[in-house]
Write an enzyme that holds these catalytic residues in place. Structure first.
Site, mmCIF file in Angstrom:
data_model
loop_
_atom_site.group_PDB
_atom_site.id
_atom_site.type_symbol
_atom_site.label_atom_id
_atom_site.label_comp_id
_atom_site.label_asym_id
_atom_site.label_seq_id
_atom_site.Cartn_x
_atom_site.Cartn_y
_atom_site.Cartn_z
ATOM 1 N N ASP A 160 60.177 149.013 70.647
ATOM 2 C CA ASP A 160 60.379 147.579 70.374
ATOM 3 C C ASP A 160 59.331 146.987 69.437
ATOM 4 O O ASP A 160 59.583 145.992 68.771
ATOM 5 C CB ASP A 160 60.477 146.765 71.683
ATOM 6 C CG ASP A 160 59.155 146.553 72.410
ATOM 7 O OD1 ASP A 160 58.190 147.322 72.169
ATOM 8 O OD2 ASP A 160 59.077 145.620 73.236
ATOM 9 N N ASN A 409 55.512 158.514 75.572
ATOM 10 C CA ASN A 409 55.904 157.336 76.336
ATOM 11 C C ASN A 409 57.407 157.342 76.532
ATOM 12 O O ASN A 409 58.170 157.358 75.558
ATOM 13 C CB ASN A 409 55.497 156.057 75.609
ATOM 14 C CG ASN A 409 55.835 154.814 76.433
ATOM 15 O OD1 ASN A 409 55.258 154.600 77.499
ATOM 16 N ND2 ASN A 409 56.776 154.012 75.959
ATOM 17 N N GLU A 410 57.797 157.354 77.793
ATOM 18 C CA GLU A 410 59.192 157.167 78.187
ATOM 19 C C GLU A 410 60.193 158.072 77.482
ATOM 20 O O GLU A 410 61.202 157.602 76.942
ATOM 21 C CB GLU A 410 59.592 155.699 78.013
ATOM 22 C CG GLU A 410 58.748 154.743 78.831
ATOM 23 C CD GLU A 410 59.335 153.343 78.927
ATOM 24 O OE1 GLU A 410 60.218 153.014 78.107
ATOM 25 O OE2 GLU A 410 58.920 152.586 79.814
ATOM 26 N N ASN A 463 56.651 153.621 84.456
ATOM 27 C CA ASN A 463 56.829 152.311 83.833
ATOM 28 C C ASN A 463 57.996 151.657 84.562
ATOM 29 O O ASN A 463 59.131 152.142 84.470
ATOM 30 C CB ASN A 463 57.143 152.452 82.344
ATOM 31 C CG ASN A 463 55.962 153.021 81.562
ATOM 32 O OD1 ASN A 463 54.889 153.224 82.113
ATOM 33 N ND2 ASN A 463 56.168 153.261 80.278
ATOM 34 N N TYR A 465 60.107 148.086 85.889
ATOM 35 C CA TYR A 465 60.387 146.665 85.592
ATOM 36 C C TYR A 465 61.334 146.056 86.621
ATOM 37 O O TYR A 465 62.218 145.285 86.266
ATOM 38 C CB TYR A 465 60.943 146.547 84.173
ATOM 39 C CG TYR A 465 59.868 146.805 83.116
ATOM 40 C CD1 TYR A 465 59.035 145.781 82.687
ATOM 41 C CD2 TYR A 465 59.680 148.080 82.588
ATOM 42 C CE1 TYR A 465 58.040 146.013 81.740
ATOM 43 C CE2 TYR A 465 58.688 148.322 81.641
ATOM 44 C CZ TYR A 465 57.878 147.282 81.227
ATOM 45 O OH TYR A 465 56.893 147.515 80.291
ATOM 46 N N TYR A 469 63.879 143.879 84.202
ATOM 47 C CA TYR A 469 65.114 144.457 83.662
ATOM 48 C C TYR A 469 66.104 144.821 84.776
ATOM 49 O O TYR A 469 67.298 144.910 84.538
ATOM 50 C CB TYR A 469 64.819 145.701 82.824
ATOM 51 C CG TYR A 469 64.086 145.401 81.538
ATOM 52 C CD1 TYR A 469 64.602 144.497 80.617
ATOM 53 C CD2 TYR A 469 62.882 146.025 81.243
ATOM 54 C CE1 TYR A 469 63.929 144.217 79.439
ATOM 55 C CE2 TYR A 469 62.208 145.759 80.060
ATOM 56 C CZ TYR A 469 62.743 144.850 79.168
ATOM 57 O OH TYR A 469 62.081 144.588 78.008
ATOM 58 N N GLU A 501 53.203 150.852 83.332
ATOM 59 C CA GLU A 501 53.667 149.557 82.806
ATOM 60 C C GLU A 501 54.394 148.819 83.912
ATOM 61 O O GLU A 501 55.210 149.414 84.623
ATOM 62 C CB GLU A 501 54.673 149.754 81.652
ATOM 63 C CG GLU A 501 54.085 150.241 80.364
ATOM 64 C CD GLU A 501 55.126 150.368 79.243
ATOM 65 O OE1 GLU A 501 56.179 149.708 79.311
ATOM 66 O OE2 GLU A 501 54.861 151.152 78.317
ATOM 67 N N TRP A 546 51.838 145.577 81.694
ATOM 68 C CA TRP A 546 52.406 145.506 80.351
ATOM 69 C C TRP A 546 52.572 144.038 80.005
ATOM 70 O O TRP A 546 53.300 143.368 80.682
ATOM 71 C CB TRP A 546 53.750 146.231 80.290
ATOM 72 C CG TRP A 546 54.223 146.362 78.873
ATOM 73 C CD1 TRP A 546 55.227 145.651 78.269
ATOM 74 C CD2 TRP A 546 53.714 147.263 77.886
ATOM 75 N NE1 TRP A 546 55.358 146.048 76.961
ATOM 76 C CE2 TRP A 546 54.439 147.036 76.706
ATOM 77 C CE3 TRP A 546 52.696 148.227 77.898
ATOM 78 C CZ2 TRP A 546 54.185 147.747 75.529
ATOM 79 C CZ3 TRP A 546 52.449 148.924 76.742
ATOM 80 C CH2 TRP A 546 53.190 148.684 75.572
ATOM 81 N N LYS A 565 55.390 139.741 77.161
ATOM 82 C CA LYS A 565 54.880 140.187 78.468
ATOM 83 C C LYS A 565 53.359 140.139 78.525
ATOM 84 O O LYS A 565 52.752 140.561 79.507
ATOM 85 C CB LYS A 565 55.400 141.591 78.782
ATOM 86 C CG LYS A 565 56.923 141.605 78.972
ATOM 87 C CD LYS A 565 57.443 142.912 79.525
ATOM 88 C CE LYS A 565 58.962 142.921 79.539
ATOM 89 N NZ LYS A 565 59.574 143.012 78.209
HETATM 90 C C1 BDP Z 1 58.908 149.785 77.967
HETATM 91 C C2 BDP Z 1 58.235 150.319 76.726
HETATM 92 C C3 BDP Z 1 57.418 149.252 75.986
HETATM 93 C C4 BDP Z 1 58.215 147.988 75.869
HETATM 94 C C5 BDP Z 1 58.545 147.506 77.274
HETATM 95 C C6 BDP Z 1 59.297 146.183 77.291
HETATM 96 O O1 BDP Z 1 57.408 151.404 77.056
HETATM 97 O O2 BDP Z 1 57.037 149.741 74.739
HETATM 98 O O3 BDP Z 1 57.552 146.992 75.154
HETATM 99 O O4 BDP Z 1 59.368 148.466 77.876
HETATM 100 O O5 BDP Z 1 60.515 146.216 77.250
HETATM 101 O O6 BDP Z 1 60.050 150.493 78.214
HETATM 102 O O7 BDP Z 1 58.660 145.146 77.327
#
Ligand code: BDP
Length: 597
Positions: A160, A409-410, A463, A465, A469, A501, A546, A565
């Site tokens: 992103d 990463n991911e 990571n 969310y 999300y 994250e 994050w 974020k």
């Molecule tokens: C994660 C990614 C990070 C993104 C974050 C987001 O590692 O780079 O900025 O999501 O969506 O999956 O804020």
């Protein structure tokens, strides 16, 4: 690769400043053959994108050109003369007058060129640098590039953050003796009150080597001869998180009694180890508090800036952070040196972000392409990733602040082919550096049962969310999901679990009485919910929110002027969550909340 330094046998000229600048198509063909035909100048170090008001420059895909003249100091006759680029993002081509002297692929690691035969002491030369920002399925990071029939190049991304490009780090001209130190590796250890320092020196030609360790006051504490050996430092002063202590290793190449080259490498004595579910620094359990960061500031883009460096570390100290991750690429070496000097712990990450077509496929509705296949991420991608790992470890291996490598990463870690892709890279990394633990972050969907590669690593970095999300705006459901997820990993693996994250987009100044996403209150509640769960899971070794600060993103993602974020805004003002984190983190003393110091 050694950082260029001024030493008794080496001199250094910094080439930062204003360079002539133009994008391909707007300057002459083969621009290195003459004066760059452009009215523009660009600042170095800085990404070029936001320096101009011209959208065609900001969104340019392909080559851009930088040029300046450089005078070789007149006293350098008889010395080797080199150029050093701390980074050219993502590919660089360097011309001295009409001659191509270096080509390098990979936007976040340094490269040099020996230009002795192309220049003369006391005289000027024309230095022209091409930089290309294109990302493909075989670059690290990867991207997708399409070329329309009219030749227009269109770039899409698998991450992103904005694809800032150009010469975002310093450029140097330096001199070096013909017979010189090429590389130094320092591996510290601790034996009771004694520090052991295994060192290995590579010289450009067979020569006698002497090394001396100096303490922070400059007093000699150990010495040895030979290209390899072990120094013992009695009553060693350890490098500790929050209490840095650095020694210098002075490496000298001798011709009889004459010192023909001298190079000084700072080092710290500390150990790192993963034991069971604990992450140990100097034998003590360490709990990470801090952030995933970005190199991102207004106007400069990813340009390194010492004032932001100082300020960001001040803010991290203020908020009680003891560590950060160089998400999602290696940061400028100045950042790691600062962390070394100030006792801040670093998880050093590669630029392998976006090895994941499952995310994109899902979001685009077109269905996912397989991530690992001859047409997508293939042997060539893996080879680029391996080369990037070599360059990263060659650059950063001696930093005491770096306690772990994060090799990607991911990635799409539950997809067929993931294991075949990662197993050789993990093996390579362990060969390159047998001393540091390894990790790779797990994106939000794979769980302990579906992930195929977590066992390859020492620390499980997640990571997550939930509440952003997934279960957006519903922190009760999110808490339940998160806890079940973490317990699944804890039950399956006897390894430390780390939150790489977790975060919620938040508009500074937006408030509500209710639990409403995007408000400052929601960000706080979201973090509190996460912390309640972390504190209930025994194998948990740390939390990186994050993100440290809001940052610019690419156009093709649903964001309001960037990713929000950040716990700090892009101009580094605290959101309410910064104060809440400060209350949690200050005084923890690197210990997990609720455990005894
Ligand atoms: C994660 C990614 C990070 C993104 C974050 C987001 O590692 O780079 O900025 O999501 O969506 O999956 O804020």
């Amino acid at each position: 690769m050694l950082k260029p330094r001024s030493t008794p046998t080496r001199e250094l000229v910094n080439l930062d400043g204003l360079w002539r600048f133009g994008i391909a198509g707007r300057v002459q063909d083969e621009p290195w053959t003459g004066r760059l035909d452009t009215p523009l100048e660009a600042a170095v170090p800085a990404s070029y994108n936001d320096q101009f008001t011209d959208r065609a420059i900001r969104d340019h895909v392909g080559w851009v050109w930088y040029q300046r003249t450089v005078r070789v100091p007149r006293g350098w006759a008889g010395e080797r003369v080199l150029l050093r680029f701390d980074a050219a993002t993502h590919e660089g081509r360097v011309h001295v007058d009409d001659r191509l002297v270096a080509e390098h692929v990979g936007g976040y690691t340094p490269f040099e060129a020996d230009i002795t035969d192309a220049v003369r002491a006391g005289e000027e030369f024309r230095l022209t640098v091409g930089v290309n920002n294109e990302l493909t399925n075989v670059t690290i990071p990867p991207g997708s590039l399409t070329v329309a029939q009219d030749g227009t190049r269109k770039q899409t991304y698998h991450h992103d953050f904005f694809n800032y490009a150009g010469l975002a780090r310093s450029v140097w001209l330096f001199s070096r003796p013909a017979t010189h130190v090429e590389d130094v590796t320092v591996v510290p250890g601790v034996d009771g009150a004694t520090g052991t320092v295994d060192y290995a020196v590579r010289t450009s030609a067979p020569a006698d080597v002497r090394v001396r360790a100096l303490d922070a006051e400059g007093a000699e504490v150990a010495t040895a001869t030979g290209a390899e050996g072990t120094l013992r430092i009695d009553e060693v002063h350890l490098w500790q998180p929050g209490a840095a202590y650095l020694y210098d290793l002075v490496v000298e190449v001798l011709d009889g009694d004459t010192v023909v080259d001298s190079y000084t490498e700072p080092f710290g004595v500390r150990t790192v180890e993963v034991r069971g579910t604990q992450f140990l620094i100097n034998g003590e359990p360490f709990y990470f508090t801090g952030f995933g960061k970005h190199e991102d500031t207004p106007v400069r883009g990813k340009g390194h800036d010492d004032a932001y460096l100082v300020h960001d570390f001040q803010l991290m100290e203020w908020v009680g952070a003891n560590s950060f991750r160089t998400s999602h690429y290696p940061y400028a070496e100045e950042v790691l040196e600062f962390a070394d000097r100030h006792g801040v712990v670093v998880i050093d990450e590669t630029a392998a972000v976006g090895l994941n077509l499952a995310v994109q496929g899902g979001l685009s509705g077109r269905g996912a392409s397989p991530t690992f296949s001859p047409e997508t991420y293939n042997d060539q991608t893996q080879a680029a990733h391996a080369q990037h790992l070599r360059e990263l470890i060659a650059r950063d291996k001696n930093h005491p602040s770096v306690v772990m490598w994060c090799i990607s990463n991911e990635p799409s870690s539950s997809e067929e082919g993931a294991r075949e892709y990662f197993e050789p890279l993990v093996q390579l990394t362990r060969e390159l550096d047998p001393t540091r633990p390894l990790t790779s972050t797990v994106w939000l969907l794979p769980n302990a049962e579906t992930d195929l590669i977590a066992d390859l690593f020492d620390v499980i970095s997640l990571n997550r969310y939930y509440g952003w999300y997934i279960a957006t705006g519903d922190l009760e459901t999110a808490e339940d999901y998160l806890e079940r997820d973490l317990r699944g990993w804890a039950a399956k693996y006897d390894k430390p679990i780390f939150m790489g994250e977790y975060g919620a987009d938040t508009v500074s100044g937006l408030h509500s009485l209710w639990d409403i996403p995007w408000t400052e209150e929601y960000q706080q509640d979201y973090l509190d919910m996460n912390h309640r769960v972390f504190d209930r899971v025994e194998a948990f070794v740390g939390e990186h929110v994050w993100n440290f600060a809001d940052f610019q993103t690419t156009r093709a993602i649903h964001r309001v002027d960037g990713n929000k974020k950040g716990v700090f805004s892009r101009d580094r003002r605290p959101k309410a969550a910064a104060h809440a984190l400060r209350r949690r983190w200050l005084g923890l003393g690197n210990r997990k909340p609720g455990t005894q110091g």
